[in-house]
Design a protein around this motif. Structure first.
Motif, short mmCIF file in Angstrom:
data_model
loop_
_atom_site.label_atom_id
_atom_site.label_comp_id
_atom_site.label_asym_id
_atom_site.label_seq_id
_atom_site.Cartn_x
_atom_site.Cartn_y
_atom_site.Cartn_z
N SER A 208 -12.46 -14.69 -2.92
CA SER A 208 -13.10 -14.92 -4.22
C SER A 208 -12.63 -16.24 -4.81
O SER A 208 -13.43 -17.00 -5.37
N CYS A 209 -11.34 -16.52 -4.67
CA CYS A 209 -10.80 -17.78 -5.19
C CYS A 209 -11.42 -18.96 -4.44
O CYS A 209 -11.79 -19.97 -5.04
N ARG A 210 -11.55 -18.80 -3.13
CA ARG A 210 -12.17 -19.86 -2.34
C ARG A 210 -13.59 -20.14 -2.83
O ARG A 210 -13.98 -21.29 -3.05
N THR A 211 -14.33 -19.05 -3.03
CA THR A 211 -15.69 -19.19 -3.55
C THR A 211 -15.67 -19.95 -4.88
O THR A 211 -16.48 -20.85 -5.12
N ALA A 212 -14.74 -19.56 -5.71
CA ALA A 212 -14.66 -20.18 -7.03
C ALA A 212 -14.30 -21.67 -6.91
O ALA A 212 -14.93 -22.52 -7.54
N PHE A 213 -13.32 -21.97 -6.10
CA PHE A 213 -12.88 -23.37 -5.96
C PHE A 213 -13.98 -24.22 -5.33
O PHE A 213 -14.22 -25.36 -5.74
N GLU A 214 -14.66 -23.65 -4.34
CA GLU A 214 -15.77 -24.39 -3.73
C GLU A 214 -16.89 -24.61 -4.72
O GLU A 214 -17.62 -25.59 -4.64
N GLY A 215 -17.00 -23.67 -5.66
CA GLY A 215 -18.06 -23.78 -6.68
C GLY A 215 -17.67 -24.70 -7.82
O GLY A 215 -18.42 -24.82 -8.78
N CYS B 194 -5.00 -22.16 -1.32
CA CYS B 194 -6.45 -21.99 -1.16
C CYS B 194 -7.18 -23.11 -1.90
O CYS B 194 -8.15 -23.69 -1.39
N TRP B 195 -6.71 -23.43 -3.08
CA TRP B 195 -7.32 -24.52 -3.86
C TRP B 195 -7.17 -25.83 -3.11
O TRP B 195 -8.11 -26.61 -2.98
N LYS B 196 -5.96 -26.06 -2.58
CA LYS B 196 -5.73 -27.32 -1.87
C LYS B 196 -6.68 -27.47 -0.67
O LYS B 196 -7.14 -28.55 -0.36
N LYS B 197 -6.96 -26.34 -0.05
CA LYS B 197 -7.78 -26.37 1.16
C LYS B 197 -9.28 -26.48 0.84
O LYS B 197 -10.01 -27.18 1.53
N TYR B 198 -9.72 -25.80 -0.22
CA TYR B 198 -11.16 -25.65 -0.41
C TYR B 198 -11.77 -26.30 -1.64
O TYR B 198 -12.98 -26.37 -1.76
N ALA B 199 -10.92 -26.76 -2.55
CA ALA B 199 -11.48 -27.28 -3.79
C ALA B 199 -12.39 -28.47 -3.51
O ALA B 199 -12.06 -29.33 -2.69
N THR B 200 -13.53 -28.49 -4.16
CA THR B 200 -14.47 -29.59 -3.94
C THR B 200 -14.14 -30.77 -4.84
O THR B 200 -14.50 -31.89 -4.57
N VAL C 113 -5.46 -28.40 -10.76
CA VAL C 113 -5.73 -26.97 -10.80
C VAL C 113 -4.79 -26.32 -11.80
O VAL C 113 -3.67 -26.78 -12.01
N ARG C 114 -5.30 -25.30 -12.44
CA ARG C 114 -4.44 -24.50 -13.32
C ARG C 114 -4.49 -23.06 -12.87
O ARG C 114 -5.55 -22.43 -12.91
#
Lengths: 220, 611
Positions: B390-397, B431-437, B443-444
């Motif tokens: 879910s976090c990945r989805t969010a970060f990618e979004g 996860c943020w480091k890997k997937y954030a767009t 990130v917070r």
């Protein structure tokens, strides 16, 4: 878009609605009324409305001005009757028309204060107050963004009228500066409290009556 | 307006909350009503006006012929002081009339810390605090709301409690009251008759005796009061009242938007969650009706935001269709849609994109526990993989702020479970480091922990709460083990949670304590600035009550609990089964996968649940 200026009153219980809350209340009310108005741009668009001269909390008014922009083809004159059923108690649109002056030209406000003396001897203060408001200087404390300063009200008040209405109520009417400096109706009693404490009322009610330009023409 | 009131309003903060006169308030002609109902909320206007239940009851009662229901909130301290000085008793917002002259005061109580607010409001109204001191039928004082699944701590103060959903029971009470008043019944006669209304609990009709060890020996009904009081439910939500036309406050409140209730109950069965147990069986509203009511409510209020409400939004069966229908209407009108209470396991990209179309809000996930073992103990049924997906989805979004909520002090919790919270937060960061767009914005990640309060009517009702010292040690442990500056950690004060547990699990012997605390520190105890640990300690000492007996002691499964008379429809056998499973860290599937046979279905006339 059609520029529209609404004259409205804010009386009774509504006088405790703050300026920002009143803006939000109007935003909701236009939507309720189905009156489509221009929205702000950007990420979080909301109906764009502007109220000319923020009214002090607790002060009533018969002469508030609100600017909006209507969609092309709308009929300005019908705005009050379409809007009024959707406003909270005490807020009522009186008329709507294209703006005549720029808001910056609004220079003076006629306002009234009801000074209440619980001892039932209001009339006894009449002469003292006449004398007070005729003084060449009338210093009050005024809060500004920079802190508390002093302001001489005398050059910014005119046409002072005083009248005993009942045993407990004196009516004070005056024309005060609307901008630079902004004189609030309550500053009139501040002047009494500071310069003639013995004449200070136990309580006061305030109301704006009319707004004018620099030449004392009614501003719309 | 009362001139005394006019004189104090300029002196207090946010006076608009004390005036009434908002758009949508209901005014009636006093000559045409014969029953004045004060709907009381023992907290501030801003909190109370954000409560959907209050708006529903306001509408339901005002639909009744001859009944005028008005709102009353707890004034902030400055206003309360000014009112006392000016000699203005507590008044209702619509008419401005003193509450003490009303026929009925109904308190909506959703949080234990607002018990003091009830006393505060009665005191400001000039109404005697104790039921026994109010010898006349009028004013009748009762309470409803989630806290009333254990009304015993306030048994001394209320004449009766309505258990469960109040839409129908409150109206029945009004009718009985009217009859009693017109026929000149005594208060005792009225209470005896009221106890026969399903869902009505009259504390004074039960004698409680105690063992030497202070546990309850017997709860004995008298005057024909029922041995069990089963909660009320609305059978068909589609036919129940929804406030399409409601009050729009002229001043800002906490939840200043249209709220749409999707369903009541929850299929999940999280073992700590009182709401999840007491709102069963699951009853949903149909999609088309929801759409109709949403458009009506938005049009009538002029709100530009709508929020979907339920215990678990993503479990609404027609959520996709509902969101599509809402967005189709909302987008051209610039109305935003918010979806709280989404579960981390089925949080879909598609749904998120939909919500994002109009406006983007922050994301909050509630894993509740850090380790899988602990999540199994509480039956959260969410895996680490679910959360990270879910976090990945969010970060990618494009989201860059995530809040993670946890509880501390869950039954059987070890230090490893606490440290697992830190590990999980760190994995979210990775996860943020890997997937954030969009990494430019940084990130917070915010980790919040609350202190677990065992609640009546749940499988954990027998558990003891961690001591305050234990909570503080665990908070420090977690704080010392947070692994990145990008992760911030905040925690709830354990003292407040301890008092919450005392009140949640307490019995009628707490009445004198509550009164003593109120005399020492006043109301508004849910507010940090007015919560006084000293007042509580002094009151416990003065009244000879050991708070740990209620909060920290593990209760025996054969012990008679203070709320034993109250029934939610969920059987005690089911709670005991769930407790056994929790101790083995075994999960129970959600009710949609397999009915766990909790018993709540029996409350439905047609035996329906989550149909």
């Amino acid at each position: 878009m059609i520029k529209c200026r609404i004259l409205f009153e804010k009386v009774g219980r509504a006088k405790y609605v703050s300026h920002l809350d009143l803006m939000r209340t109007f935003q909701h009310s236009f939507i309720r009324a189905g009156i489509r108005i221009k929205h702000t741009e950007g990420f979080n668009p909301h109906p764009y409305i502007s109220i000319a001269l923020p009214l002090q909390l607790g002060c009533e008014s018969l002469c508030e001005l609100l600017d909006i922009q209507l969609e092309d083809g709308d009929v300005i004159e019908t705005i009050p009757e379409r809007l009024n059923p959707w406003l909270p108690e005490g807020v009522r649109a009186l008329s709507a028309a294209p703006p005549v002056g720029r808001v910056g030209q609004l220079r003076r406000v006629r306002c009234a204060a009801e000074l209440i003396y619980d001892d039932g001897n209001a009339a006894a203060r009449l002469d003292g107050l006449q004398e007070l408001f005729a003084r060449p200087n009338l210093i009050i404390e005024k809060k500004t963004k920079r802190g508390v300063g002093e302001l001489d009200l005398a050059p910014h008040i005119g046409d002072v009228k005083l009248k005993a209405v009942t045993e407990t109520v004196l009516r004070l009417e005056a024309v005060v500066s609307a901008m630079e400096p902004t004189v609030n109706p309550s500053n009139l009693t501040d002047a009494v409290t500071r310069n003639a404490p013995a004449l200070a009322p136990d309580f006061a009610r305030y109301r704006r009556l009319e707004v004018y330009d620099a030449e004392m023409r009614v501003f719309r | 307006m009362d001139q005394r009131l006019e004189r104090i309003l300029p002196k207090v903060q946010k006076p608009a909350r004390y005036t009434g006169g908002e758009y949508g308030e209901i005014m009636k002609n006093k000559a045409e009503v014969d029953l004045r109902f004060a709907l009381c909320f023992p907290d501030t206007y801003e909190i109370g006006m954000s409560n959907l239940g209050l708006r529903i009851l306001y509408g339901v009662l005002n639909q009744m012929e001859g009944v005028w229901c008005e709102r009353v909130f707890e004034p902030w301290r400055d206003m309360a002081e000014e009112m006392k000085t000016a000699g203005i008793p507590l008044y209702a917002l619509e008419s401005g009339d003193p509450v003490r002259n009303f026929d009925i005061l109904g308190f909506s109580v959703g949080y234990e810390m607002s018990y003091l607010g009830i006393l505060d409001m009665l005191d400001l109204a000039g109404i005697p605090l104790r039921s026994a001191e109010r010898t006349e039928l009028k004013p009748l004082v009762f309470a409803g709301g989630t806290c009333m699944y254990n009304p015993e701590p306030i048994a001394d103060f209320i004449d009766l409690a309505v258990i469960g959903e109040g839409e129908e029971a409150d109206a029945e009470l009004c009718l009985l009251y009217r009859r009693a008043r017109d026929e000149g019944w005594t208060k005792a006669a009225f209470l005896k008759a009221a106890a026969q209304i399903p869902g009505v609990y009259v504390p004074s009709l039960y004698d409680v005796s105690y063992h030497a060890d202070r546990t309850i020996a017997a709860i004995t009904p008298k005057d024909g009061a029922p041995a069990a009081v089963t909660k009320r439910i609305i059978q068909n939500l589609d036919e129940s009242y929804f406030p399409s036309k409601t009050i729009v406050p002229s001043t800002e409140i906490v939840h200043d938007r249209t709220v749409l209730e999707l369903f009541r109950g929850c299929i999940r069965g999280c073992r700590f969650c009182q709401a999840g147990y007491v709102y069963r069986p699951i009853r949903r509203k149909s999609k088309d009706l929801l759409l109709k009511q949403a458009f009506e409510a938005l049009s009538d209020s002029g709100y530009e935001e709508i929020s979907l409400s339920s215990l678990s939004t993503s479990d609404y069966r027609e959520l996709d269709g509902l969101c599509d229908g809402l967005l189709e209407w909302c987008e051209p009108r610039k109305v935003s849609l918010s979806l709280p209470s989404l579960r981390a396991d089925n949080f879909s990209m598609e749904l998120m994109k939909k919500v994002q179309k109009v406006r983007k809000s922050g994301l909050t996930f509630a894993p509740e526990a850090g380790s899988q073992r602990m999540r199994d103990v509480i039956n959260k049924n969410v895996t680490e993989e679910d959360i990270l997906n879910s976090c990945r989805t969010a970060f990618e979004g494009g989201w860059s702020a995530v809040k993670l909520y946890f509880m501390m002090g869950l039954p059987g919790e070890t230090d490893e479970d606490i440290l697992a919270i830190s590990d999980l937060a760190f994995k979210v960061l990775q996860c943020w480091k890997k997937y954030a767009t969009n990494k430019n914005r940084g990130v917070r990640i915010t980790v919040s922990t609350s202190c677990f309060v065992p609640k009546p009517m749940t499988p954990f009702q027998w558990e003891g709460q961690n001591t305050m010292e234990e909570f503080r040690r665990k908070q420090q442990l977690l704080k010392d083990n947070m692994r990145s500056k990008a992760i911030s950690y905040s925690w709830h004060d354990s003292t407040v949670s301890f008092i919450e547990a005392v009140l949640a699990l307490g019995d009628r012997r707490l009445g004198p304590v509550l009164e003593s605390v109120f005399r020492r520190s006043g109301g508004l105890a849910a507010w940090e600035e007015f919560f006084s640990e000293e007042a509580w300690n002094a009151a416990f000492t003065e009244k000879g009550v050991d708070p740990a007996f209620y909060a920290n002691r593990e209760k025996g499964e054969d012990e008679l609990l203070p709320w034993s008379i109250i029934k939610t429809g969920v059987s005690e056998a089911h709670l005991k089964r769930e407790r056994v499973l929790s101790r083995e860290a075994r999960t129970t599937p959600d009710c949609r996968t397999r009915c766990a046979g909790c018993g709540a279905r029996t409350l439905s006339r047609e035996g329906k649940c989550d149909d």
